[in-house]
Write a protein that holds these residues in place. Structure first.
Motif, PDB file in Angstrom:
ATOM      1  N   GLN A  84       7.942   0.713 -46.560  1.00 20.29           N
ATOM      2  CA  GLN A  84       8.907   1.221 -45.592  1.00 20.29           C
ATOM      3  C   GLN A  84      10.026   0.223 -45.306  1.00 20.29           C
ATOM      4  O   GLN A  84      11.172   0.610 -45.093  1.00 20.29           O
ATOM      5  CB  GLN A  84       8.196   1.560 -44.263  1.00 20.29           C
ATOM      6  CG  GLN A  84       7.131   2.632 -44.373  1.00 20.29           C
ATOM      7  CD  GLN A  84       7.676   3.979 -44.779  1.00 20.29           C
ATOM      8  OE1 GLN A  84       8.639   4.467 -44.199  1.00 20.29           O
ATOM      9  NE2 GLN A  84       7.062   4.584 -45.792  1.00 20.29           N
ATOM     10  N   TRP A 141       1.783   0.097 -46.874  1.00 16.96           N
ATOM     11  CA  TRP A 141       2.695   1.132 -46.365  1.00 16.96           C
ATOM     12  C   TRP A 141       3.908   0.505 -45.680  1.00 16.96           C
ATOM     13  O   TRP A 141       5.052   0.914 -45.915  1.00 16.96           O
ATOM     14  CB  TRP A 141       1.949   2.033 -45.378  1.00 16.96           C
ATOM     15  CG  TRP A 141       2.833   3.016 -44.668  1.00 16.96           C
ATOM     16  CD1 TRP A 141       3.270   4.215 -45.146  1.00 16.96           C
ATOM     17  CD2 TRP A 141       3.412   2.859 -43.366  1.00 16.96           C
ATOM     18  NE1 TRP A 141       4.086   4.828 -44.216  1.00 16.96           N
ATOM     19  CE2 TRP A 141       4.197   4.010 -43.118  1.00 16.96           C
ATOM     20  CE3 TRP A 141       3.355   1.870 -42.394  1.00 16.96           C
ATOM     21  CZ2 TRP A 141       4.906   4.189 -41.924  1.00 16.96           C
ATOM     22  CZ3 TRP A 141       4.058   2.045 -41.217  1.00 16.96           C
ATOM     23  CH2 TRP A 141       4.826   3.193 -40.991  1.00 16.96           C
ATOM     24  N   TRP A 142       3.660  -0.517 -44.854  1.00 21.27           N
ATOM     25  CA  TRP A 142       4.744  -1.200 -44.145  1.00 21.27           C
ATOM     26  C   TRP A 142       5.717  -1.847 -45.137  1.00 21.27           C
ATOM     27  O   TRP A 142       6.931  -1.783 -44.964  1.00 21.27           O
ATOM     28  CB  TRP A 142       4.150  -2.246 -43.204  1.00 21.27           C
ATOM     29  CG  TRP A 142       5.142  -3.145 -42.539  1.00 21.27           C
ATOM     30  CD1 TRP A 142       5.452  -4.430 -42.896  1.00 21.27           C
ATOM     31  CD2 TRP A 142       5.964  -2.857 -41.403  1.00 21.27           C
ATOM     32  NE1 TRP A 142       6.396  -4.962 -42.053  1.00 21.27           N
ATOM     33  CE2 TRP A 142       6.732  -4.013 -41.127  1.00 21.27           C
ATOM     34  CE3 TRP A 142       6.112  -1.735 -40.585  1.00 21.27           C
ATOM     35  CZ2 TRP A 142       7.635  -4.079 -40.071  1.00 21.27           C
ATOM     36  CZ3 TRP A 142       7.016  -1.799 -39.526  1.00 21.27           C
ATOM     37  CH2 TRP A 142       7.771  -2.949 -39.277  1.00 21.27           C
ATOM     38  N   THR A 176       0.761  -0.206 -35.935  1.00 16.52           N
ATOM     39  CA  THR A 176       1.203   0.211 -37.265  1.00 16.52           C
ATOM     40  C   THR A 176       0.691   1.606 -37.601  1.00 16.52           C
ATOM     41  O   THR A 176       1.396   2.418 -38.207  1.00 16.52           O
ATOM     42  CB  THR A 176       0.740  -0.803 -38.323  1.00 16.52           C
ATOM     43  OG1 THR A 176       1.002  -2.133 -37.868  1.00 16.52           O
ATOM     44  CG2 THR A 176       1.469  -0.595 -39.636  1.00 16.52           C
ATOM     45  N   LEU A 210      -2.261  -0.192 -44.499  1.00 11.67           N
ATOM     46  CA  LEU A 210      -1.050  -0.147 -43.682  1.00 11.67           C
ATOM     47  C   LEU A 210      -0.095  -1.293 -43.997  1.00 11.67           C
ATOM     48  O   LEU A 210       1.113  -1.167 -43.781  1.00 11.67           O
ATOM     49  CB  LEU A 210      -1.428  -0.144 -42.200  1.00 11.67           C
ATOM     50  CG  LEU A 210      -2.010   1.172 -41.694  1.00 11.67           C
ATOM     51  CD1 LEU A 210      -2.578   1.001 -40.282  1.00 11.67           C
ATOM     52  CD2 LEU A 210      -0.970   2.288 -41.700  1.00 11.67           C
ATOM     53  N   PHE A 254       2.927   4.913 -38.478  1.00  9.33           N
ATOM     54  CA  PHE A 254       2.655   5.760 -39.634  1.00  9.33           C
ATOM     55  C   PHE A 254       2.476   7.224 -39.230  1.00  9.33           C
ATOM     56  O   PHE A 254       3.034   8.132 -39.857  1.00  9.33           O
ATOM     57  CB  PHE A 254       1.401   5.251 -40.362  1.00  9.33           C
ATOM     58  CG  PHE A 254       0.752   6.251 -41.267  1.00  9.33           C
ATOM     59  CD1 PHE A 254       1.387   6.652 -42.435  1.00  9.33           C
ATOM     60  CD2 PHE A 254      -0.490   6.792 -40.952  1.00  9.33           C
ATOM     61  CE1 PHE A 254       0.782   7.590 -43.284  1.00  9.33           C
ATOM     62  CE2 PHE A 254      -1.092   7.719 -41.786  1.00  9.33           C
ATOM     63  CZ  PHE A 254      -0.451   8.119 -42.955  1.00  9.33           C
ATOM     64  N   LYS A 272      -4.166  12.468 -41.009  1.00  8.19           N
ATOM     65  CA  LYS A 272      -3.394  12.587 -39.767  1.00  8.19           C
ATOM     66  C   LYS A 272      -4.004  13.595 -38.805  1.00  8.19           C
ATOM     67  O   LYS A 272      -3.595  13.664 -37.644  1.00  8.19           O
ATOM     68  CB  LYS A 272      -1.949  12.981 -40.083  1.00  8.19           C
ATOM     69  CG  LYS A 272      -1.173  11.902 -40.841  1.00  8.19           C
ATOM     70  CD  LYS A 272       0.221  12.376 -41.206  1.00  8.19           C
ATOM     71  CE  LYS A 272       0.975  11.320 -41.991  1.00  8.19           C
ATOM     72  NZ  LYS A 272       2.336  11.761 -42.371  1.00  8.19           N
TER      73      LYS A 272
END
Length: 293
Positions: free
Chosen positions: A189, A185-186, A131, A182, A135, A115
């Motif tokens: 979530q 990750w999606w 996306t 991602l 994140f 990040k």
């Protein structure tokens, strides 16, 4: 393959045949999807389909600023910007079932580290970018052509890159590590698949033509699935360094039953992705998602 202008698309020719301009990216999954139409294996009485190949970020921009093509591949992220002129076709989408765009790097960063570094991304209208921002809203990015991201990261010009298309299967060949998928990750979530790209159709064609053309695309997808070997052989010319087995795997990831129909959870995922993007200030427009066919 040549382009058709909007004027040509809107007006039937003297022979009574209506030209429909179709644009999609030069990728093996899109080529597989459009194989039936591009090779005239799928025909529609009274219609002629004229194909253009172009990278997805350029197609996003053309659809937003010019409403240029009758049918165009788009990133779902771009849809709220072009929804006045286009509707979403109910087929032809590329959806990640727990996989999708990846952050890759020469070493295995942890998620806090990633990040804080600058990441090469394939365009700010791509769903991959949306996306990524969901994140980590604070993450710093730089736009690089999608096919140059891996070489730029390998060369040391960026500490990490956000990869799409076939790079998802080949990054390790370049000594890179996957930091984050991602799509995975999606899924964690939202419990939903990640809708990446779809096909949009110009509203000015009129309801009847929109339905006819959408069905033609669905027939083309079905033809490819039913004649997989021939469709894959056609798609291989767009496979960018993939051997046949990898190209087959890549096509299978993004052209399947979900491509014929998003399903209720797929439609929910599209709406959720765009709603979250709007609520978090990434997309300035609220999305009014409507499907044709």
């Amino acid at each position: 393959m040549t382009a058709s202008t909007p004027a040509q698309a809107e007006t039937p020719t003297t022979s009574g045949v209506r030209e429909i301009s179709v644009a999609h990216s030069p990728d093996s999954d899109d080529a597989f999807m459009f194989y039936g139409l591009a090779t005239n294996k799928v025909r529609v009485n009274g219609y002629k389909f004229v194909h253009t190949l172009c990278d997805i970020e350029t197609l996003n921009q053309k659809a937003i600023h010019e409403a240029f093509y009758d049918v165009t591949a788009i990133s779902f992220h771009a849809y709220p910007y072009l929804q006045d002129n286009y509707a979403l076709m109910a087929c032809g989408g590329s959806v990640g079932e727990g996989y999708g765009p990846m952050i890759v790097a020469p070493r295995p960063y942890d998620l806090d580290e990633i990040k804080k570094i600058r990441i090469a991304v394939p365009g700010t209208l791509t769903t991959a970018y949306l996306t990524l921002k969901l994140f980590a809203p604070e993450i710093e990015t730089a736009v690089v052509p999608f096919d140059q991201i891996i070489p730029q990261v390998v060369a040391g010009n960026f500490q990490a890159g956000l990869i799409i298309h076939e790079g998802q299967l080949t990054y390790s060949h370049n000594g890179l590590h996957r930091v984050l998928d991602l799509g995975q990750w999606w899924r964690e979530q939202t419990k939903l698949p990640l809708p990446l790209g779809g096909n949009a159709i110009r509203r000015s064609l009129g309801e009847k033509a929109m339905l006819t053309v959408t069905q033609a695309l669905r027939d083309s997808i079905q033809h490819g699935l039913d004649h997989r070997e021939e469709a894959l052989a056609y798609a291989m010319q767009f496979a960018r360094d993939l051997d046949t087995s990898l190209a087959d795997k890549f096509v299978g990831m993004y052209v399947n039953e979900r491509t014929l129909s998003y399903g209720e959870d797929g439609r929910e995922a599209i709406r959720k992705l765009l709603t979250m993007g709007h609520e978090r200030g990434i997309i300035p427009h609220s999305a009014k998602v409507d499907f044709v066919g």
